[in-house]
Structure formats: C-alpha cells, structure tokens
Design an enzyme around this catalytic site. Structure first.
Site, mmCIF file in Angstrom:
data_model
loop_
_atom_site.group_PDB
_atom_site.id
_atom_site.type_symbol
_atom_site.label_atom_id
_atom_site.label_comp_id
_atom_site.label_asym_id
_atom_site.label_seq_id
_atom_site.Cartn_x
_atom_site.Cartn_y
_atom_site.Cartn_z
ATOM 1 N N CYS A 83 -10.890 -0.867 2.589
ATOM 2 C CA CYS A 83 -11.171 -1.732 1.320
ATOM 3 C C CYS A 83 -12.234 -2.257 1.121
ATOM 4 O O CYS A 83 -12.892 -2.813 0.017
ATOM 5 C CB CYS A 83 -10.011 -2.568 0.544
ATOM 6 S SG CYS A 83 -8.388 -1.771 1.017
ATOM 7 N N CYS A 205 0.425 -8.310 -6.453
ATOM 8 C CA CYS A 205 0.093 -7.196 -5.671
ATOM 9 C C CYS A 205 -1.206 -6.502 -6.669
ATOM 10 O O CYS A 205 -0.829 -6.488 -7.874
ATOM 11 C CB CYS A 205 0.929 -5.975 -5.373
ATOM 12 S SG CYS A 205 2.325 -6.515 -4.558
ATOM 13 N N SER A 206 -2.257 -6.101 -5.956
ATOM 14 C CA SER A 206 -3.328 -5.274 -6.663
ATOM 15 C C SER A 206 -2.650 -4.043 -7.012
ATOM 16 O O SER A 206 -1.652 -3.411 -6.302
ATOM 17 C CB SER A 206 -4.579 -5.170 -5.825
ATOM 18 O OG SER A 206 -4.259 -4.661 -4.672
ATOM 19 N N LYS A 323 -6.493 -7.853 -8.503
ATOM 20 C CA LYS A 323 -5.081 -8.213 -9.296
ATOM 21 C C LYS A 323 -5.138 -7.555 -10.615
ATOM 22 O O LYS A 323 -4.253 -6.795 -11.089
ATOM 23 C CB LYS A 323 -4.675 -9.558 -9.191
ATOM 24 C CG LYS A 323 -3.492 -9.894 -9.996
ATOM 25 C CD LYS A 323 -2.253 -9.265 -9.215
ATOM 26 C CE LYS A 323 -1.275 -8.828 -10.297
ATOM 27 N NZ LYS A 323 -1.380 -7.767 -10.902
ATOM 28 N N HIS A 327 -7.949 -2.243 -8.379
ATOM 29 C CA HIS A 327 -8.582 -1.950 -7.009
ATOM 30 C C HIS A 327 -8.530 -0.464 -6.671
ATOM 31 O O HIS A 327 -7.780 0.050 -5.693
ATOM 32 C CB HIS A 327 -7.708 -2.684 -6.038
ATOM 33 C CG HIS A 327 -8.033 -2.752 -4.590
ATOM 34 N ND1 HIS A 327 -9.231 -2.819 -4.130
ATOM 35 C CD2 HIS A 327 -7.135 -2.791 -3.466
ATOM 36 C CE1 HIS A 327 -9.467 -2.743 -2.917
ATOM 37 N NE2 HIS A 327 -8.341 -2.791 -2.363
#
Ligand code: COA
Length: 378
Positions: A83, A205-206, A323, A327
């Site tokens: 990421c 969570c994203s 978020k 992402h």
C-alpha cells in the site's frame, strides 16, 4: 535546484466497473501533463505504482503500459511496495531528479480492485504480509485488530475513539467529489456496523477501490506557486507483526518521519495539514503518535477532541483519507501528495485549510513494514 509538483491528475475513486486500468491511467496522467504545461515528450522517466495487477489479472510490465498509452519512449519503472507503492514511487522519482538525470518525471499510481471478489483481493493483499501470517489465516483487518486491541489495553483507547476517526473522515469525504463514500456517518452507525475483526467493524475499514492518481515532479529554479518537496524519506521494518518489539507503534513511520523533519528543518508542530495512512481507524490513531503530533498513547483522545477535524488545529485526511476517499492501494500515496498540493495552493475548495503552508503525506505498506513520509511547502 528545487523539486516541485507542477501537475496533478486524479480520477474518482470507487467501484469503477466501466473503466479499465488503461482508462484510469490515461485520465490521471493526461490531466497531470496538461496541468504541468509540459509536452508528453518532455517526460524523462515514468514511475508506475501498483500492487495487485500481476496477481489479480496476470498483467505485469505496467511502466511500459503507461508509456505506450502516452506514446512516449522514456525509461519506465513499475514500483511495488504494497500500500506504500505510491509513496515509494514518489521517493524514487524525487531521487531521480536529484541525481540530475531527469528534469520532468511522471509518477502514477493505478489500481483496479473491484472487478474481483473481496476474497480474491484480500488474499492478494496478504502478499504484503509474512508467510506465518498467511498460514495462520490472518487478513489485514485481523492484523490491525491485533494492534487495536493492544492499543486499547495499554493506553485505554476506547471503541468510541476508533469510531471518531471514521466519523471525521466520512465528514471530510462528504466535501470531496472524488471520494468513494460521500455520506456522513455517526458514532452509533460505526458501532452498529457489521463486525469485521473485533474490535473493528465495517466502518473502521478502508474499502476495496478502483482509481488512479498522477503527479508531474520537475526540477525548477523558481517554484512559481507550485509546492516544493522539501523532504522525502522511506524506512522499513519487519514484514511480520510478531517480530516487532511493539505492535502499538509503527517504527518505520517514526524513522521516516524523523528523517523527513530533519531534511526539511522543521518539527511536527510546523505541519499545517497532513494526509496519513488510515487503512483502519487504529492506523490513524497510531500515526498521530508516530508522526509526533501528540504524545504516545494519546492519539485516540487527540482525534476525539476535534483537533484533527477541518477547523481544528491540525486537520488530518481532508480528502476523506483511505477510509472515505477510498484505497486503490497503488494510487493512495500519490493521491495524498495531490491533496496536500491542492491544500498548499489554496485549491481544496470546501475542504480548504486556511493559510496552509506546510503539509505532510504519510503512506504505509502492509502492517507498517514500509513507511514513506513526504513534506511539501509553498
Ligand atoms: N466502509 C464503508 N462501507 C463499506 C466499506 C467500508 N470499508 N466496504 C464496503 N462497504 C459497503 C459497500 O458499499 C456495500 O454497501 P451497499 O450494500 O449499500 O452497496 C456494503 O458495505 C457491503 O459491501 P461488501 O463489498 O459486500 O463488503 P464486504 O463485507 O465484502 O467487505 C470489508 C468489507 C471491510 C471486509 C472490505 O472492504 C475490506 O476487506 N476492507 C479492507 C481492505 C484492506 O485490507 N486494504 C488493505 C489495507 S492494509
């Protein structure tokens, strides 16, 4: 000589089923080139950040895919650091300019995640974790849940502190027309959302996202109202969480941040606005502490008391963060630089931070084995 961000281009983030990797790359890159007022033929190198394409679609060799879209023939490199691919690609592009071999460089991050099942993508993402973690059946929500439980136990961080991160970032996302989620939410909605990995629920969570982001970095004598990169630092740590001394901090972030502050000759207090890596709500809380914005263990309270909301003393993740903005992993680090660039240029519209002069972008890979920190100033 200074390195400035002279052009930016970004697509909407979200479930973009009607757009291919190539469509997204072309949209972001062509806008960045147009804004920079250079011709494609003046680009000396392309750095393309991506994590999952080879794994999910079988398509590798993405640097050359981007140059072929632009009909140019300069050197092109594909960068993978989970990421943190976008942050690491930006660091390499910056270094290539400092080397004197390149004047104008295109940095682009592209990811397509929503054409696949969540199980396929979750399994692909676990390529950023350790073999032990994969064999144990862990996922990234599970790994960050371990960090959250440890932080809650050690520092009395509460479930509501976690939820406050999501509420703030959804509020910021509601002001960003490129964000995947533009709906405001309440603490109750976060607490009542379906459990993913205790204590984390859906809204901690994203999401899975498609999207692309591109910047043109250029060697300039005068920045002409373009933000200058005054620090670019990357640091690493063990890939597996269990091998670390502490799981309530991300050592790679601390090291990269210290190096970045030193390069720029500033302190955390000088930062006016920051985009930080909130892949899960606990990650933003830990980032506040590791970046030196608040004392260790106080990240939850620092966010809960409103300091990091637009209008607060240090607005964090004005884009909506991972978020709410989404992402698409390879694009995230570059989107962060774009948001800071817009803030420093006074072009962030409804989410503008007044008189922002110094901004920071913090991008991490996996559970923190790679961290990239950039500081931009105008
Ligand atoms: N936040 C808010 N809403 C979300 C969401 C999120 N993170 N993820 C999905 N949703 C919404 C969807 O839009 C959908 O809404 P709808 O029913 O109104 O259309 C609904 O929740 C269900 O979506 P679905 O895709 O079926 O969710 P899921 O339960 O399969 O997956 C997660 C949800 C959180 C498990 C998944 O997004 C995930 O694994 N995220 C983490 C990704 C990750 O690890 N990235 C790397 C970080 S290091």
């Amino acid at each position: 000589m200074k390195v400035a961000v002279i052009g930016t281009g970004i697509t909407k983030f979200g479930e973009l089923w009607d757009k291919s990797f190539y469509d997204l790359a072309e949209e972001a890159a062509s806008h960045a080139i147009l804004e920079s007022k250079i011709e494609p033929g003046q680009i000396d190198a392309v750095f393309c950040a991506n994590m999952l394409s080879g794994n999910l679609t079988g398509q590798n060799h993405l640097g050359a895919q981007v140059t072929s879209i632009l009909k140019i023939h300069c050197p092109a490199y594909t960068i993978e650091a989970a990421c943190a691919s976008g942050g690491v690609a930006t660091n390499l592009a910056y270094l290539s300019i400092l080397s004197g071999k390149a004047k104008n460089v295109l940095v682009i991050g592209v990811e397509k995640m929503t054409d696949f099942t969540n199980a396929e993508v979750a399994s692909g993402l676990m390529g950023a974790a350790s073999e032990d973690e994969r064999q144990a059946g862990l996922t990234f929500p599970g790994l960050y849940a371990l960090m959250a439980n440890a932080h809650m136990q050690k520092f009395k961080t509460t479930r509501r502190d976690l939820a406050n991160v999501a509420v703030k970032n959804h509020y910021h996302g509601s002001l960003n027309e490129n964000a995947q989620f533009q709906n405001r939410i309440t603490i109750e909605k976060v607490l009542e959302s379906p459990p993913v990995a205790t204590p984390l629920t859906l809204f901690d969570c994203s999401p899975m996202s498609d999207g692309a982001a591109a910047i043109i970095l250029s060697a300039v004598e005068n920045t002409n109202n373009s933000p200058q990169i005054t620090a670019s630092a990357v640091a690493t740590d063990t890939v597996g969480l269990a091998k670390r001394k502490s799981i309530t901090e991300i050592l790679a972030t601390k090291i990269a941040a210290q190096n970045a502050y030193k390069q720029a000759g500033i302190t955390p207090a000088d930062i006016n606005v920051a985009e930080v890596h909130d892949c899960f709500t606990i990650a933003e809380i830990i980032a506040m502490e590791d970046l030196g914005f608040c004392p260790k263990g106080r990240g939850g309270k620092y966010i809960s008391n409103g300091s990091t909301k637009l209008g607060g003393s240090k607005p964090i993740n004005t884009s909506g963060g991972l978020k709410a903005c989404g992402h698409p992993v390879g694009a995230t680090g570059i989107k962060q630089i774009i948001e800071i660039t817009k803030q420093l240029k006074g072009e962030a519209e409804k989410r503008q931070v007044k008189s922002a002069k110094i901004g920071l972008a913090h991008n991490i890979g996996g559970s923190g084995a790679t961290a990239a920190v950039h500081i931009l100033q105008i």
